[in-house]
Design a protein around this motif. Structure first.
Motif, mmCIF file in Angstrom:
data_model
loop_
_atom_site.group_PDB
_atom_site.id
_atom_site.type_symbol
_atom_site.label_atom_id
_atom_site.label_comp_id
_atom_site.label_asym_id
_atom_site.label_seq_id
_atom_site.Cartn_x
_atom_site.Cartn_y
_atom_site.Cartn_z
ATOM 1 N N GLN A 78 0.853 -1.184 0.000
ATOM 2 C CA GLN A 78 0.000 0.000 0.000
ATOM 3 C C GLN A 78 0.890 1.235 0.000
ATOM 4 N N PRO A 79 0.667 2.180 -0.909
ATOM 5 C CA PRO A 79 1.490 3.402 -0.911
ATOM 6 C C PRO A 79 1.343 4.159 0.406
ATOM 7 N N ASP A 80 2.442 4.705 0.877
ATOM 8 C CA ASP A 80 2.397 5.523 2.092
ATOM 9 C C ASP A 80 2.082 6.954 1.682
ATOM 10 N N SER A 81 0.828 7.188 1.393
ATOM 11 C CA SER A 81 0.367 8.496 0.940
ATOM 12 C C SER A 81 -0.105 9.300 2.148
ATOM 13 N N VAL A 82 0.620 10.360 2.471
ATOM 14 C CA VAL A 82 0.293 11.164 3.648
ATOM 15 C C VAL A 82 -0.824 12.140 3.293
ATOM 16 N N GLN A 83 -1.931 12.055 4.022
ATOM 17 C CA GLN A 83 -3.112 12.876 3.772
ATOM 18 C C GLN A 83 -3.402 13.750 4.996
ATOM 19 N N PRO A 84 -4.245 14.771 4.861
ATOM 20 C CA PRO A 84 -4.589 15.599 6.026
ATOM 21 C C PRO A 84 -5.630 14.931 6.930
ATOM 22 N N PHE A 85 -5.501 13.635 7.079
ATOM 23 C CA PHE A 85 -6.320 12.848 8.001
ATOM 24 C C PHE A 85 -5.568 11.544 8.240
ATOM 25 N N PRO A 86 -5.723 10.944 9.414
ATOM 26 C CA PRO A 86 -4.980 9.709 9.695
ATOM 27 C C PRO A 86 -5.522 8.528 8.900
ATOM 28 N N LYS A 87 -4.609 7.695 8.440
ATOM 29 C CA LYS A 87 -4.988 6.536 7.637
ATOM 30 C C LYS A 87 -4.009 5.408 7.921
ATOM 31 N N LEU A 88 -4.544 4.232 8.203
ATOM 32 C CA LEU A 88 -3.707 3.068 8.498
ATOM 33 C C LEU A 88 -3.753 2.078 7.342
ATOM 34 N N PRO A 89 -2.656 1.371 7.081
ATOM 35 C CA PRO A 89 -2.744 0.260 6.131
ATOM 36 C C PRO A 89 -3.702 -0.790 6.678
ATOM 37 N N LYS A 90 -4.326 -1.538 5.783
ATOM 38 C CA LYS A 90 -5.420 -2.418 6.197
ATOM 39 C C LYS A 90 -4.979 -3.536 7.134
ATOM 40 N N TRP A 91 -3.695 -3.838 7.174
ATOM 41 C CA TRP A 91 -3.227 -4.925 8.042
ATOM 42 C C TRP A 91 -2.765 -4.429 9.419
ATOM 43 N N ILE A 92 -2.877 -3.123 9.675
ATOM 44 C CA ILE A 92 -2.458 -2.552 10.955
ATOM 45 C C ILE A 92 -3.684 -2.081 11.733
ATOM 46 N N GLN A 93 -3.752 -2.444 12.992
ATOM 47 C CA GLN A 93 -4.836 -2.009 13.868
ATOM 48 C C GLN A 93 -4.350 -0.877 14.775
#
Length: 206
Positions: free
Chosen positions: A158-173
Motif C-alpha cells: 500500500q502506498p504511504d500516501s500522507v493525507q490531512p487525516f490519519p490513515k492506516l494500512p489495512k493490516w495494521i490495527q
C-alpha cells in the motif's frame, strides 16, 4: 537556527530538506512502523526541541527536528501543506511498545505546553502536542517500484500516501487506548459540516 548540544554517540545530518537529523550510532530504525510527531507553538519551539532532544539522548532514541524558526513558521502557515504541517519533531521508536512508552513520557514532559493539531496523525490520548502515525521511516535505497510502499508481513502493498487525516494500512490495527474515543469529546457531535469553502491550513474558509 535551533541549537542543540552535540552528543558523542549521535551522528548529526542536514540535507536539502527542512530537517536536522540526529541518528544514534547502531540504532536501527525500522523501514516502516509507528512514528511520533511533536508540535509546538512558534514561541515554545526551541524549548520543546531541547526537552525532547535531552529525553532522546538519555534514552538512546533517534530523532529529527525542523532546522530553524523561519522554516517552522512556513510549515505552520496558512498556506502550508496540511498533511505535513506542525511536525516540529519526529521521533523513531523501534516497535509498538517503545512508541507507547515514548509518547507517555513526552506527554508528561510537555504537559504545560501546546501545539497545533497534526492532521495526518492521531492525537495521543489527551496530549496537547504528541501525535503519531504508521508509515515509512525511510525509502528504499535502490528506488525500486516498492520504494514508497508499505509492505505487510504477507507481502501486501500500500502506498504511504500522507493525507490531512490519519490513515492506516489495512493490516495494521490502531492500538487500544492510544486515542480518546469520540464520545470523550461530545462537542464535536454538535457540528455537521456539509461543504468545504476553501482548503486552508489555517482552518478558515474564505
Amino acid at each position: 537556527m535551533y541549537i542543540l548540544p552535540a552528543k558523542y554517540n549521535y551522528v548529526k545530518k542536514e540535507n536539502e530538506n527542512i530537517f536536522t537529523y540526529y541518528f544514534l550510532i547502531n540504532y536501527e530504525i525500522p523501514r516502516e512502523g509507528w512514528k511520533i510527531h511533536i508540535s509546538s507553538s512558534l514561541g515554545d519551539a526551541q524549548n520543546i526541541i531541547t526537552i525532547i532532544a535531552n529525553y532522546c539522548y538519555a534514552n538512546n532514541i533517534s530523532f529529527k527536528h525542523v532546522r530553524d524558526e523561519a522554516l517552522y513558521l512556513e510549515n505552520i502557515s496558512s498556506e502550508a501543506n496540511s498533511a505535513e504541517s506542525g511536525k516540529l519533531i519526529t521521533i523513531y521508536p523501534q516497535n509498538e511498545q517503545h512508541a507507547l512508552k515514548i509518547m507517555s513520557d513526552c506527554t508528561k514532559l510537555l504537559s504545560t505546553m501546546a501545539g497545533p493539531n497534526i492532521l495526518s496523525d492521531y492525537q495521543f490520548k489527551n496530549s496537547k502536542n504528541v501525535f503519531f502515525r504508521y508509515g515509512l521511516n525511510y525509502a528504499s535505497k535502490n528506488r525500486n517500484p516498492d520504494t514508497f510502499n508499505l509492505i505487510s508481513p504477507k507481502g501486501e502493498k500500500q502506498p504511504d500516501s500522507v493525507q490531512p487525516f490519519p490513515k492506516l494500512p489495512k493490516w495494521i490495527q490502531l492500538p487500544q487506548n492510544w486515542v480518546l474515543n469520540v464520545s470523550d469529546n461530545d462537542n464535536i457531535l454538535k457540528y455537521h459540516p456539509f461543504a468545504i469553502l476553501k482548503r486552508n491550513n489555517g482552518g478558515k474558509g474564505r
